[in-house]
Scaffold this motif. Structure first.
Motif, PDB file in Angstrom:
ATOM      1  N   GLU A   1       6.784   3.720  -1.266  1.00 36.51           N
ATOM      2  CA  GLU A   1       8.073   4.127  -0.724  1.00 36.51           C
ATOM      3  C   GLU A   1       8.779   2.969  -0.015  1.00 36.51           C
ATOM      4  OE1 GLU A   1       9.343   7.017  -1.419  1.00 36.51           O
ATOM      5  OE2 GLU A   1       7.497   7.480  -2.514  1.00 36.51           O
TER       6      GLU A   1
ATOM      7  N   THR B   1       0.817  -1.217   0.000  1.00 38.63           N
ATOM      8  CA  THR B   1       0.000   0.000   0.000  1.00 38.63           C
ATOM      9  C   THR B   1       0.846   1.262   0.000  1.00 38.63           C
ATOM     10  OG1 THR B   1      -0.119  -0.129   2.415  1.00 38.63           O
ATOM     11  CG2 THR B   1      -1.920  -1.135   1.172  1.00 38.63           C
ATOM     12  N   ASP B   2       2.164   1.110   0.159  1.00 36.78           N
ATOM     13  CA  ASP B   2       3.065   2.262   0.199  1.00 36.78           C
ATOM     14  C   ASP B   2       4.249   2.001  -0.711  1.00 36.78           C
ATOM     15  OD1 ASP B   2       4.645   4.433   0.737  1.00 36.78           O
ATOM     16  OD2 ASP B   2       5.044   3.905   2.841  1.00 36.78           O
TER      17      ASP B   2
END
Length: 266
Positions: free
Chosen positions: A242, A239-240
């Motif tokens: 990064e 979900t991220d």
């Protein structure tokens, strides 16, 4: 362009290793999940193993059907016992060798993921015989010993369908007594070691599929996992974005059933 007539022909063509939060079942659940883990890995490495396993399961089913029919006798059971024992010897040899090789790799991977805080060990829980002939003879002996019990309960009690892998972390059997975090990291170590084992055997890495794994790991183990998979073709869902940085990373957004390429800066 050539039609595939047998599923075994697909084994190893595009090898993959999957890890998702559900894969904790390899450690947490019963022996069937660990046998499945062994069989999937070995089938990708060897078509012979795949066909032998298929044959074993078919013979086992036919032996059980005979037992349940009430028509089983010494001679008819001997025919199935012999076929079971021959296949079992091949399966047991491959599983035993697989766990032995995996043990060394998993120990290294687990130490890396846990910053040397935990020591992992694997033990094959199956036949201890050294040769195929010894294994075959041992299974024939056990089948004879269990014959009365088999006839009473209607199924075959002994065989490679009872094999297991003991998973030990810092001297504790984590199958029964490990925390969920220990079990998850141990399962991840096994999967990463499957990647290493396949690469050592074939010279190329399988495709690694990581499904929502980083949400289950602390920052330190996340960082170490990313370092470990560097250079391995991986498909990661999270979900991220990064979480997985890098100039070679390609990002895609999944929304409402559609997959769209997006830039790293977007």
């Amino acid at each position: 362009g050539v039609p595939v007539t047998r599923i075994g022909e697909l084994m190893g063509v595009i090898a993959t290793v999957l890890f998702s939060p559900d894969e904790i079942a390899i450690v947490k659940n019963g022996p069937a999940d660990r046998r499945r883990f062994m069989d999937i890995a070995l089938c990708q490495l060897s078509k012979t193993y795949f066909y032998t396993l298929q044959r074993y399961n078919k013979v086992l089913q036919q032996r059980n059907s005979l037992i349940k029919s009430g028509r089983a006798d010494e001679n008819s059971l001997y025919v199935w016992d012999l076929q079971l024992a021959v296949c079992a010897a091949v399966i047991a040899r491959n599983r035993k060798g697989f766990v032995g090789r995996l043990n060394a790799l998993a120990s290294e991977n687990h130490a890396f993921l846990t910053s040397d805080k935990e020591k992992l060990g694997l033990v094959y829980e199956g036949t201890t015989c050294e040769s195929d002939e010894e294994t075959k003879a041992e299974f024939m002996r056990l089948l004879r010993l269990d014959r009365e019990k088999d006839l009473k309960y209607g199924f075959t009690h002994c065989g490679v369908q009872t094999d297991d892998i003991k998973v030990v972390v810092n001297g504790v059997d984590v199958r029964k007594y490990g925390s969920q975090g220990q079990q998850r990291t141990a399962a991840l170590s096994l999967k990463l070691s499957e990647v290493d084992l396949y690469r050592d055997r074939t010279g190329e890495s399988p495709i690694l599929l990581l499904d929502d794994v980083f949400s289950e790991l602390d920052p330190e183990r996340t960082e170490r996992l990313i370092a470990k998979i560097d250079g391995v073709q991986s498909i990661v869902t999270c979900t991220d974005r990064e979480v997985v940085p890098g100039s070679r990373v390609k990002y895609f957004e999944v929304s409402r059933g559609s997959v769209t390429p997006v830039s790293a800066k977007q």
